[in-house]
Design a protein around this motif. Structure first.
Motif, PDB file in Angstrom:
ATOM      1  N   GLN A  59       0.839  -1.197   0.000  1.00 62.76           N
ATOM      2  CA  GLN A  59       0.000   0.000   0.000  1.00 62.76           C
ATOM      3  C   GLN A  59       0.872   1.244   0.000  1.00 62.76           C
ATOM      4  O   GLN A  59       2.074   1.170   0.209  1.00 62.76           O
ATOM      5  CB  GLN A  59      -0.954  -0.002   1.194  1.00 62.76           C
ATOM      6  CG  GLN A  59      -0.322   0.279   2.548  1.00 62.76           C
ATOM      7  CD  GLN A  59       0.170  -0.954   3.257  1.00 62.76           C
ATOM      8  OE1 GLN A  59       0.804  -1.801   2.673  1.00 62.76           O
ATOM      9  NE2 GLN A  59      -0.100  -1.038   4.554  1.00 62.76           N
ATOM     10  N   TRP A  79     -11.875   4.949  -1.952  1.00 62.14           N
ATOM     11  CA  TRP A  79     -12.790   4.954  -0.818  1.00 62.14           C
ATOM     12  C   TRP A  79     -14.250   4.847  -1.247  1.00 62.14           C
ATOM     13  O   TRP A  79     -14.989   3.996  -0.749  1.00 62.14           O
ATOM     14  CB  TRP A  79     -12.598   6.224   0.020  1.00 62.14           C
ATOM     15  CG  TRP A  79     -11.685   6.059   1.196  1.00 62.14           C
ATOM     16  CD1 TRP A  79     -10.400   6.504   1.312  1.00 62.14           C
ATOM     17  CD2 TRP A  79     -11.986   5.390   2.424  1.00 62.14           C
ATOM     18  NE1 TRP A  79      -9.874   6.154   2.532  1.00 62.14           N
ATOM     19  CE2 TRP A  79     -10.836   5.476   3.243  1.00 62.14           C
ATOM     20  CE3 TRP A  79     -13.104   4.730   2.917  1.00 62.14           C
ATOM     21  CZ2 TRP A  79     -10.772   4.937   4.524  1.00 62.14           C
ATOM     22  CZ3 TRP A  79     -13.049   4.190   4.203  1.00 62.14           C
ATOM     23  CH2 TRP A  79     -11.904   4.282   4.983  1.00 62.14           C
ATOM     24  N   ALA A 133     -10.444  -0.694  -5.235  1.00 61.19           N
ATOM     25  CA  ALA A 133      -9.685   0.397  -4.641  1.00 61.19           C
ATOM     26  C   ALA A 133     -10.494   1.689  -4.731  1.00 61.19           C
ATOM     27  O   ALA A 133     -11.452   1.791  -5.501  1.00 61.19           O
ATOM     28  CB  ALA A 133      -8.346   0.551  -5.351  1.00 61.19           C
ATOM     29  N   PHE A 139     -15.171   1.525  -2.857  1.00 61.12           N
ATOM     30  CA  PHE A 139     -15.049   0.468  -1.855  1.00 61.12           C
ATOM     31  C   PHE A 139     -16.263   0.461  -0.923  1.00 61.12           C
ATOM     32  O   PHE A 139     -16.882  -0.589  -0.681  1.00 61.12           O
ATOM     33  CB  PHE A 139     -13.762   0.687  -1.055  1.00 61.12           C
ATOM     34  CG  PHE A 139     -13.593  -0.204   0.144  1.00 61.12           C
ATOM     35  CD1 PHE A 139     -13.158  -1.509   0.010  1.00 61.12           C
ATOM     36  CD2 PHE A 139     -13.869   0.280   1.422  1.00 61.12           C
ATOM     37  CE1 PHE A 139     -12.991  -2.331   1.125  1.00 61.12           C
ATOM     38  CE2 PHE A 139     -13.710  -0.528   2.534  1.00 61.12           C
ATOM     39  CZ  PHE A 139     -13.270  -1.832   2.389  1.00 61.12           C
ATOM     40  N   LEU A 191      -6.779   0.618   5.991  1.00 63.54           N
ATOM     41  CA  LEU A 191      -7.728   0.779   4.890  1.00 63.54           C
ATOM     42  C   LEU A 191      -7.338   1.969   4.011  1.00 63.54           C
ATOM     43  O   LEU A 191      -7.343   1.876   2.774  1.00 63.54           O
ATOM     44  CB  LEU A 191      -9.136   0.985   5.431  1.00 63.54           C
ATOM     45  CG  LEU A 191      -9.832  -0.200   6.099  1.00 63.54           C
ATOM     46  CD1 LEU A 191     -11.208   0.227   6.586  1.00 63.54           C
ATOM     47  CD2 LEU A 191      -9.962  -1.385   5.148  1.00 63.54           C
ATOM     48  N   ASN A 192      -7.022   3.069   4.631  1.00 63.25           N
ATOM     49  CA  ASN A 192      -6.729   4.294   3.883  1.00 63.25           C
ATOM     50  C   ASN A 192      -5.548   4.109   2.943  1.00 63.25           C
ATOM     51  O   ASN A 192      -5.589   4.542   1.778  1.00 63.25           O
ATOM     52  CB  ASN A 192      -6.439   5.433   4.864  1.00 63.25           C
ATOM     53  CG  ASN A 192      -6.501   6.793   4.202  1.00 63.25           C
ATOM     54  OD1 ASN A 192      -7.411   7.092   3.437  1.00 63.25           O
ATOM     55  ND2 ASN A 192      -5.518   7.627   4.496  1.00 63.25           N
ATOM     56  N   TYR A 221      -4.258   1.188   1.795  1.00 60.98           N
ATOM     57  CA  TYR A 221      -4.535   0.188   0.765  1.00 60.98           C
ATOM     58  C   TYR A 221      -5.482   0.733  -0.305  1.00 60.98           C
ATOM     59  O   TYR A 221      -5.375   0.382  -1.484  1.00 60.98           O
ATOM     60  CB  TYR A 221      -5.138  -1.070   1.383  1.00 60.98           C
ATOM     61  CG  TYR A 221      -4.117  -2.124   1.749  1.00 60.98           C
ATOM     62  CD1 TYR A 221      -3.417  -2.816   0.770  1.00 60.98           C
ATOM     63  CD2 TYR A 221      -3.857  -2.434   3.083  1.00 60.98           C
ATOM     64  CE1 TYR A 221      -2.483  -3.781   1.105  1.00 60.98           C
ATOM     65  CE2 TYR A 221      -2.926  -3.397   3.433  1.00 60.98           C
ATOM     66  CZ  TYR A 221      -2.235  -4.070   2.443  1.00 60.98           C
ATOM     67  OH  TYR A 221      -1.312  -5.013   2.769  1.00 60.98           O
ATOM     68  N   LEU A 222      -6.433   1.569   0.106  1.00 60.96           N
ATOM     69  CA  LEU A 222      -7.403   2.072  -0.854  1.00 60.96           C
ATOM     70  C   LEU A 222      -6.811   3.085  -1.825  1.00 60.96           C
ATOM     71  O   LEU A 222      -7.451   3.448  -2.813  1.00 60.96           O
ATOM     72  CB  LEU A 222      -8.612   2.658  -0.118  1.00 60.96           C
ATOM     73  CG  LEU A 222      -9.506   1.592   0.533  1.00 60.96           C
ATOM     74  CD1 LEU A 222     -10.567   2.229   1.416  1.00 60.96           C
ATOM     75  CD2 LEU A 222     -10.150   0.708  -0.525  1.00 60.96           C
ATOM     76  N   GLU A 223      -5.587   3.525  -1.579  1.00 60.51           N
ATOM     77  CA  GLU A 223      -4.883   4.328  -2.576  1.00 60.51           C
ATOM     78  C   GLU A 223      -4.524   3.477  -3.789  1.00 60.51           C
ATOM     79  O   GLU A 223      -4.224   4.022  -4.860  1.00 60.51           O
ATOM     80  CB  GLU A 223      -3.600   4.918  -1.974  1.00 60.51           C
ATOM     81  CG  GLU A 223      -3.844   5.966  -0.901  1.00 60.51           C
ATOM     82  CD  GLU A 223      -2.538   6.504  -0.343  1.00 60.51           C
ATOM     83  OE1 GLU A 223      -1.458   6.145  -0.862  1.00 60.51           O
ATOM     84  OE2 GLU A 223      -2.592   7.293   0.630  1.00 60.51           O
ATOM     85  N   PHE A 237      -8.871  -4.046  -3.857  1.00 59.92           N
ATOM     86  CA  PHE A 237      -8.247  -4.122  -2.541  1.00 59.92           C
ATOM     87  C   PHE A 237      -8.225  -5.585  -2.108  1.00 59.92           C
ATOM     88  O   PHE A 237      -7.167  -6.156  -1.843  1.00 59.92           O
ATOM     89  CB  PHE A 237      -9.038  -3.254  -1.570  1.00 59.92           C
ATOM     90  CG  PHE A 237      -8.547  -3.268  -0.131  1.00 59.92           C
ATOM     91  CD1 PHE A 237      -7.425  -3.982   0.262  1.00 59.92           C
ATOM     92  CD2 PHE A 237      -9.225  -2.531   0.822  1.00 59.92           C
ATOM     93  CE1 PHE A 237      -6.998  -3.981   1.598  1.00 59.92           C
ATOM     94  CE2 PHE A 237      -8.813  -2.519   2.151  1.00 59.92           C
ATOM     95  CZ  PHE A 237      -7.706  -3.253   2.530  1.00 59.92           C
TER      96      PHE A 237
END
Length: 528
Positions: free
Chosen positions: A63, A106, A104, A109, A209-210, A212-214, A89
């Motif tokens: 990430q 926010w 991926a 997701f 989460l933040n 990985y979601l990039e 993700f």
């Protein structure tokens, strides 16, 4: 005793936390030697090849890749590590045939997870993730070092952060998510941090989460390529890497380190030692408790390591690309993650995940085949010797994943098993802990160990330190350690290093080498 060489810095361990600090120090003009007990570099990020299959034992996606590749670009080795960006993700399979493939980003997701359940339960999912985003937003405006007198005002201005800063994830679930199904969906990724919602730090979960979601990046050719890129930077700028060279003792004179002694009896002198090895082994084994103040030792003894892992390295001739899988998929046998956790503690595979790295890089297996790396959290001691139960444990795991890939157990073309004993052999970590310290609320961020130690010149890097676990955080621990070491050595380049490498710098020319005098006449305090 023979003295082989003198350095500014000796780095113990060639995991990502050791290689990244060594690369930055060598690039900054310091004489660096990396000593690795294993036969190759990478630590948990190393890869191995069997019969045409390339397997990553522990790391299958990174990430905040923008930060990592900006650092590689700064060092001039980004061309050695091309990557692909996964659109997902993770995937997750729950009881009753409920599945999700979480993308991926926010918004995408959250909506994908909310739409999975719909109605009131979908609304609960949206509310939970909004709470996490509120926490992250309020955290972003906190000062790195706050005046304690202003703490009450700061907390009042950040009520969501104040509410959950010392909480497990389950506190927010209890506040906003009464549905058992919604609770399960919201926290499907908990195994990535190795502890269930009732124990897992909410701040840690939100940050995971933040990042990985990039977007999840996978280095083409396996994660060994990432480790090798950092290793190339070390040697390119004059550093040394010695594999098969376990450190036996960290040498001390008075209250400062003077170097290390390796298992072959060779002494390497240095002004600074940075350990990327297991923290307990470093501090109570290589160093010795007698060199540490009692308050520090009490803190160390209170901390608890994470669980280890059991892994099946497999391959299949099934066409996984046609199934719409994410490159990593969780399989939860129960809706209640606490029940899944009880299975884990009892030595039964539960909440395992399958990593199909060939969905990112088909070259990791022969044409027409895919890798299937199955990982389950596992206790160090399951109540029976691992060598007696590993085959039945693996059989159960593989059959479970027939729910995700129908017919998988009948279509394996390769199978190899790694137990916690295997992981310990390669890492020598305490109880083969996969994530360093367990990621509980009271072991998050500055409640983990700082990079500096009570012994002058001894620093820590890696997932035992404040940054926490994951390949990305191991690397960020490396550049945090590097800045501290450069300050200790009086090297002003440390002041010019970016704090996070969030912005691109382009390649930066290496500094002129500094040849520090090392007082090799200082007596060692050697203890057996």
């Amino acid at each position: 005793m023979k003295t082989e060489a003198e350095y500014d810095v000796v780095v113990v361990g060639a995991g990502l936390g050791g290689l990244s600090v060594a690369a930055l120090l060598a690039h900054s003009g310091e004489r660096v030697a990396v000593l690795e007990q294993g036969e190759g570099v990478g630590g948990l990020a190393h890869a191995f090849v069997r019969g045409g299959y390339t397997f990553d034992p522990a790391v299958h996606g990174i990430q905040s890749g923008e930060i990592v590749w900006n650092l590689l670009e700064y060092l001039g080795v980004d061309d050695l590590c091309p990557y692909v960006l996964s659109p997902h993700f993770y995937g997750a399979a729950f009881p009753d045939g409920v599945t999700v493939c979480a993308p991926a980003g926010w918004d995408a997701f959250v909506e994908t997870n909310a739409d999975l359940l719909g109605g009131a339960e979908g609304a609960q999912v949206r509310r939970f993730f909004q709470v996490l985003r509120d926490v992250l937003d309020e955290m972003a405006w906190l000062q790195m070092r706050a005046d304690p007198r202003a703490l009450a005002t700061m907390m009042a201005e950040r009520p969501t952060f104040a509410r959950y800063r010392s909480s497990p994830v389950s506190d927010a679930l209890d506040d906003y998510v009464p549905s058992p199904l919604a609770r399960a969906v919201c926290t499907a990724a908990w195994p990535f941090l190795g502890t269930p919602p009732s124990r897992l730090s909410l701040l840690n979960f939100a940050q995971m989460l933040n990042t990985y979601l990039e977007g999840v990046r996978y280095p083409l050719g396996s994660f060994q390529k990432l480790a090798d890129a950092f290793a190339a930077a070390v040697t390119r700028y004059g550093g040394e890497i010695h594999v098969g060279t376990p450190v036996e003792r960290i040498l001390v004179a008075g209250d400062r380190v003077t170097g290390v002694r390796t298992a072959d009896g060779v002494t390497r002198r240095a002004r600074v030692v940075v350990s990327n090895a297991d923290a307990t082994t470093t501090l109570t084994g290589m160093l010795g408790e007698e060199h540490l103040p009692e308050p520090y030792l009490r803190r160390l003894r209170r901390m608890t390591p994470s669980l280890s892992a059991f892994t099946v390295f497999a391959a299949t001739d099934l066409d996984l690309g046609s199934l719409g899988l994410a490159h990593e998929t969780f399989l939860h046998p129960h809706w209640d993650h606490e029940e899944n956790w009880r299975d884990v503690l009892a030595g039964r595979p539960a909440s395992a995940w399958m990593s199909n790295t060939t969905l990112c890089d088909p070259g990791l297996a022969p044409a027409g085949e895919h890798t299937a790396i199955l990982t389950a959290l596992a206790p160090w001691d399951p109540g029976q010797p691992w060598h007696e139960i590993k085959e039945s444990f693996a059989d159960t795991m593989i059959r479970q994943f027939d729910r995700v890939v129908p017919g998988l157990s009948d279509h394996l073309t390769y199978r190899e098993i790694g137990t916690p004993i295997t992981m310990h052999r390669f890492t020598r970590g305490t109880r083969a802990a996969m994530y360093g310290w367990e990621n509980t609320a009271n072991q998050f961020a500055n409640k983990r160990l700082p990079h500096s130690t009570p012994v002058q010149g001894l620093y820590l890097s890696g997932h035992w330190t404040e940054e926490g676990c994951s390949s990305y955080r191991a690397i960020t621990s490396g550049f945090t350690s590097a800045k501290a070491v450069l300050e200790h050595l009086g090297n002003d380049i440390g002041k010019t290093l970016p704090r996070t490498f969030r912005q691109r710098t382009g390649f930066v020319a290496p500094a002129t080498r500094n040849w520090y005098f090392v007082d090799h006449h200082a007596p060692d305090r050697e203890d057996t």
